[in-house]
Design a protein around this motif. Structure first.
Motif, PDB file in Angstrom:
ATOM      1  N   MET A 266       0.836  -1.210   0.000  1.00  0.00           N
ATOM      2  CA  MET A 266       0.000   0.000   0.000  1.00  0.00           C
ATOM      3  C   MET A 266       0.868   1.256   0.000  1.00  0.00           C
ATOM      4  O   MET A 266       0.582   2.229  -0.701  1.00  0.00           O
ATOM      5  CB  MET A 266      -0.934  -0.013   1.208  1.00  0.00           C
ATOM      6  N   LEU A 267       1.945   1.233   0.785  1.00  0.00           N
ATOM      7  CA  LEU A 267       2.855   2.380   0.817  1.00  0.00           C
ATOM      8  C   LEU A 267       3.534   2.567  -0.538  1.00  0.00           C
ATOM      9  O   LEU A 267       3.691   3.690  -1.026  1.00  0.00           O
ATOM     10  CB  LEU A 267       3.898   2.181   1.910  1.00  0.00           C
ATOM     11  N   ASP A 268       3.946   1.453  -1.140  1.00  0.00           N
ATOM     12  CA  ASP A 268       4.611   1.534  -2.439  1.00  0.00           C
ATOM     13  C   ASP A 268       3.673   2.102  -3.503  1.00  0.00           C
ATOM     14  O   ASP A 268       4.070   2.962  -4.291  1.00  0.00           O
ATOM     15  CB  ASP A 268       5.099   0.140  -2.841  1.00  0.00           C
ATOM     16  N   ARG A 269       2.420   1.655  -3.511  1.00  0.00           N
ATOM     17  CA  ARG A 269       1.463   2.168  -4.490  1.00  0.00           C
ATOM     18  C   ARG A 269       1.144   3.637  -4.265  1.00  0.00           C
ATOM     19  O   ARG A 269       0.772   4.348  -5.195  1.00  0.00           O
ATOM     20  CB  ARG A 269       0.180   1.337  -4.452  1.00  0.00           C
ATOM     21  N   ALA A 270       1.285   4.091  -3.028  1.00  0.00           N
ATOM     22  CA  ALA A 270       1.041   5.496  -2.723  1.00  0.00           C
ATOM     23  C   ALA A 270       2.246   6.377  -3.061  1.00  0.00           C
ATOM     24  O   ALA A 270       2.198   7.589  -2.850  1.00  0.00           O
ATOM     25  CB  ALA A 270       0.672   5.664  -1.249  1.00  0.00           C
ATOM     26  N   GLY A 271       3.338   5.759  -3.566  1.00  0.00           N
ATOM     27  CA  GLY A 271       4.492   6.537  -3.999  1.00  0.00           C
ATOM     28  C   GLY A 271       5.568   6.730  -2.960  1.00  0.00           C
ATOM     29  O   GLY A 271       6.472   7.554  -3.155  1.00  0.00           O
ATOM     30  N   ALA A 328       2.473   8.912   6.671  1.00  0.00           N
ATOM     31  CA  ALA A 328       2.257   8.051   5.506  1.00  0.00           C
ATOM     32  C   ALA A 328       1.522   6.768   5.907  1.00  0.00           C
ATOM     33  O   ALA A 328       0.599   6.320   5.210  1.00  0.00           O
ATOM     34  CB  ALA A 328       3.592   7.723   4.850  1.00  0.00           C
ATOM     35  N   LEU A 329       1.908   6.161   7.028  1.00  0.00           N
ATOM     36  CA  LEU A 329       1.257   4.933   7.473  1.00  0.00           C
ATOM     37  C   LEU A 329      -0.208   5.181   7.823  1.00  0.00           C
ATOM     38  O   LEU A 329      -1.095   4.408   7.434  1.00  0.00           O
ATOM     39  CB  LEU A 329       1.999   4.367   8.685  1.00  0.00           C
ATOM     40  N   LEU A 330      -0.478   6.245   8.558  1.00  0.00           N
ATOM     41  CA  LEU A 330      -1.867   6.555   8.916  1.00  0.00           C
ATOM     42  C   LEU A 330      -2.703   6.805   7.669  1.00  0.00           C
ATOM     43  O   LEU A 330      -3.868   6.403   7.594  1.00  0.00           O
ATOM     44  CB  LEU A 330      -1.922   7.773   9.844  1.00  0.00           C
ATOM     45  N   ALA A 331      -2.097   7.457   6.680  1.00  0.00           N
ATOM     46  CA  ALA A 331      -2.845   7.770   5.457  1.00  0.00           C
ATOM     47  C   ALA A 331      -3.244   6.489   4.721  1.00  0.00           C
ATOM     48  O   ALA A 331      -4.402   6.333   4.314  1.00  0.00           O
ATOM     49  CB  ALA A 331      -2.015   8.677   4.550  1.00  0.00           C
ATOM     50  N   VAL A 332      -2.295   5.557   4.529  1.00  0.00           N
ATOM     51  CA  VAL A 332      -2.641   4.364   3.755  1.00  0.00           C
ATOM     52  C   VAL A 332      -3.521   3.407   4.558  1.00  0.00           C
ATOM     53  O   VAL A 332      -4.359   2.693   3.993  1.00  0.00           O
ATOM     54  CB  VAL A 332      -1.368   3.625   3.259  1.00  0.00           C
ATOM     55  N   LEU A 333      -3.373   3.392   5.877  1.00  0.00           N
ATOM     56  CA  LEU A 333      -4.165   2.473   6.684  1.00  0.00           C
ATOM     57  C   LEU A 333      -5.599   2.946   6.881  1.00  0.00           C
ATOM     58  O   LEU A 333      -6.516   2.123   7.002  1.00  0.00           O
ATOM     59  CB  LEU A 333      -3.501   2.269   8.055  1.00  0.00           C
ATOM     60  N   LEU A 334      -5.800   4.281   6.908  1.00  0.00           N
ATOM     61  CA  LEU A 334      -7.119   4.800   7.271  1.00  0.00           C
ATOM     62  C   LEU A 334      -7.827   5.580   6.172  1.00  0.00           C
ATOM     63  O   LEU A 334      -9.067   5.654   6.192  1.00  0.00           O
ATOM     64  CB  LEU A 334      -6.997   5.700   8.512  1.00  0.00           C
ATOM     65  N   ARG A 335      -7.072   6.166   5.224  1.00  0.00           N
ATOM     66  CA  ARG A 335      -7.739   7.112   4.326  1.00  0.00           C
ATOM     67  C   ARG A 335      -7.616   6.777   2.842  1.00  0.00           C
ATOM     68  O   ARG A 335      -8.633   6.686   2.154  1.00  0.00           O
ATOM     69  CB  ARG A 335      -7.188   8.524   4.581  1.00  0.00           C
ATOM     70  N   LEU A 336      -6.412   6.625   2.345  1.00  0.00           N
ATOM     71  CA  LEU A 336      -6.230   6.467   0.902  1.00  0.00           C
ATOM     72  C   LEU A 336      -6.958   5.236   0.389  1.00  0.00           C
ATOM     73  O   LEU A 336      -6.783   4.123   0.914  1.00  0.00           O
ATOM     74  CB  LEU A 336      -4.736   6.387   0.568  1.00  0.00           C
TER      75      LEU A 336
END
Length: 489
Positions: A266-271, A328-336
């Protein structure tokens, strides 16, 4: 004088569910009232914005509710019209009210002796803010679900005029270290902007809420606990499996390995540059003392009916995590893209859905094992819910194993314990599973270090989560605060 918003419900019931949707929310959370005011406000009106910014900056309000209320025996249900969609040739599925074999919507509700709810702030607003808030309150048509129609009024009142006697309860903001605490979501400075940004990005309002501790006025307070020491983790985000779904505890390492891979992807896909995020992949150079994220599988333990099966997963973020990496972790885990919503797990033919369980959520009992408070409450005594994998081989006669566990605590960033108990077999908690040797190793060729259930006592309370042993980054050695009712199994 205190500022007050009274809610008169047109029916003697409050219709709003907890985040787990298993029962009615009670008492009503102040954040719902604030969201209702924002929903009818003009975002281009600076006067209304100023009034809402004043309100979000106030301390959380007292919530006054009828003393006599009860959960409805049967949830309310109704047929909901199907949303219209654009189609070249409309069919019966887009006609309002047609369900084509579907089921009615259901939601919990709370039946009240009196259809009145009040929110009271300790300070009064400036005249212009008071006028704007009165206007906004008059526009609100419901509180909770849209079916919970209501009339809202504002007033300035003296504390003495709102008697605490009679058939009413008052929930007041409390110290988080006090006893008998219940968490209600409340506004905070910046909440208005957070709601509008979330709306623009298609996010949910509940994801912007923050829990605040409340106490029932007049309840006998529990003694204050000794100030707790901070553990190595600052945040624990938990996600529940669907109702009725669980996994064998022997799959814990496989599940947490899959979770780490999922989060990295998820982090990788988010750039993001995952290779630079040591806290995520955990491959530290020698001598690096920085904390690493722990990926957890959360078992149901500590209850007389506990079966030790996994009910969800969690991600614990270390206290020294780089702020940019935490964001970044909070964003991919909860929002993106809706956050972490599914996970590929062993033995399952398709990915298993996940439901985020926010801090302070008062959801149904199936979520209790996955609530972060279950694992983070400060305590002087901790017992393993999943066995720890020892960091060192014990001596042939078992001598020195307690000292080895104490050393593992220090390696995990915890204080040196005052005492340690180690079981050769069995566990200290009802339901806590013993795991076979193959379930203690992630891959072939790893050292066959033994697993043990342990009980650790510290000289002062320590905040969780507490995770010890050589597989702590993958959830083995996860501990739970031991309660008086949780005797040795």
């Amino acid at each position: 004088m205190p500022f007050r918003i009274d809610v008169h419900l047109l029916e003697a019931s409050y219709q709003a569910s907890t985040l787990g949707r298993g029962r009615a929310e009670w008492p009503p959370h102040p954040y719902r009232l604030f969201c209702a005011l924002v929903s009818v406000a003009d975002p281009d009106d600076p006067v209304q914005d100023a009034a809402l910014i004043w309100l979000e900056g106030q301390p959380p309000p007292t919530v006054r509710v009828p003393a006599r209320s009860m959960e409805a025996a049967e949830p309310r249900q109704a047929w909901v019209p199907v949303n219209a969609t654009e189609r070249a040739k409309p069919g019966h599925a887009v006609l309002p009210g047609r369900t084509n074999g579907g089921k009615p919507k259901v939601w919990p509700q709370r039946t009240l002796a009196e259809p009145e709810i009040s929110f009271v702030w300790p300070h009064s607003p400036a005249p212009d803010d008071a006028v704007a808030l009165r206007l906004l309150a008059s526009r609100v048509a419901y509180l909770g679900r849209a079916s919970g129609q209501a009339l809202l009024t504002t007033s300035l009142t003296n504390d003495e005029t709102a008697s605490k006697e009679g058939p009413w309860q008052e929930w007041i903001p409390a110290d988080p270290n006090a006893g008998n605490v219940q968490y209600l979501r409340a506004p905070y400075p910046g909440f208005l902007q957070a709601l509008r940004t979330a709306h623009t990005q298609g996010q949910h309002a509940f994801q912007q809420a923050r829990p605040h501790p409340y106490q029932l006025a007049g309840a006998t307070p529990e003694p204050l606990q000794e100030k707790a020491m901070d553990g190595p983790y600052a945040d624990l985000l938990t996600f529940a499996f669907p109702h009725g779904s669980s996994l064998a505890a022997s799959l814990a390492l496989a599940v947490t390995s899959s979770l780490r891979s999922k989060v990295s992807g998820m982090l990788d896909r988010a750039g993001h540059d995952v290779e630079a995020m040591i806290a995520v992949h955990g491959h530290k150079p020698p001598g690096d003392q920085r904390g690493v994220c722990a990926f957890l599988a959360m078992p149901f333990v500590g209850h007389r009916h506990a079966d030790g099966r996994l009910r969800g997963v969690g991600v614990a973020l270390p206290r020294d995590l780089d702020p940019a990496h935490r964001k970044a972790l909070l964003a991919v885990l909860l929002r993106l893209d809706g956050g972490l919503r599914k996970l590929t797990v062993p033995t399952q033919p398709r990915p298993l859905p996940l439901v985020y369980v926010p801090v302070g959520d008062l959801g149904p009992s199936m979520l209790q094992a996955v609530r972060s408070e279950r694992w983070t409450a400060a305590s002087t005594e901790w017992s393993t819910a999943l066995p720890m994998v020892l960091d060192f081989f014990p001596k042939r006669n078992g001598a020195g194993i307690e000292a080895s566990v104490a050393a593992s605590c220090v390696l995990a960033g915890l204080p040196e314990p005052a005492s340690v108990e180690v079981l050769r077999s069995g566990s200290f908690l009802p339901g806590a599973p013993d795991l076979p040797g193959h379930a203690l190793r992630r891959k072939l060729g790893e050292r066959p270090l033994p697993g043990r259930h342990v009980r650790i006592r510290f000289s002062q309370p320590v905040s969780g989560p507490v995770i010890v042993g050589s597989k702590k980054n993958f959830g083995l050695g996860l501990c739970v605060p031991t309660r008086p009712r949780e005797v040795a199994a």
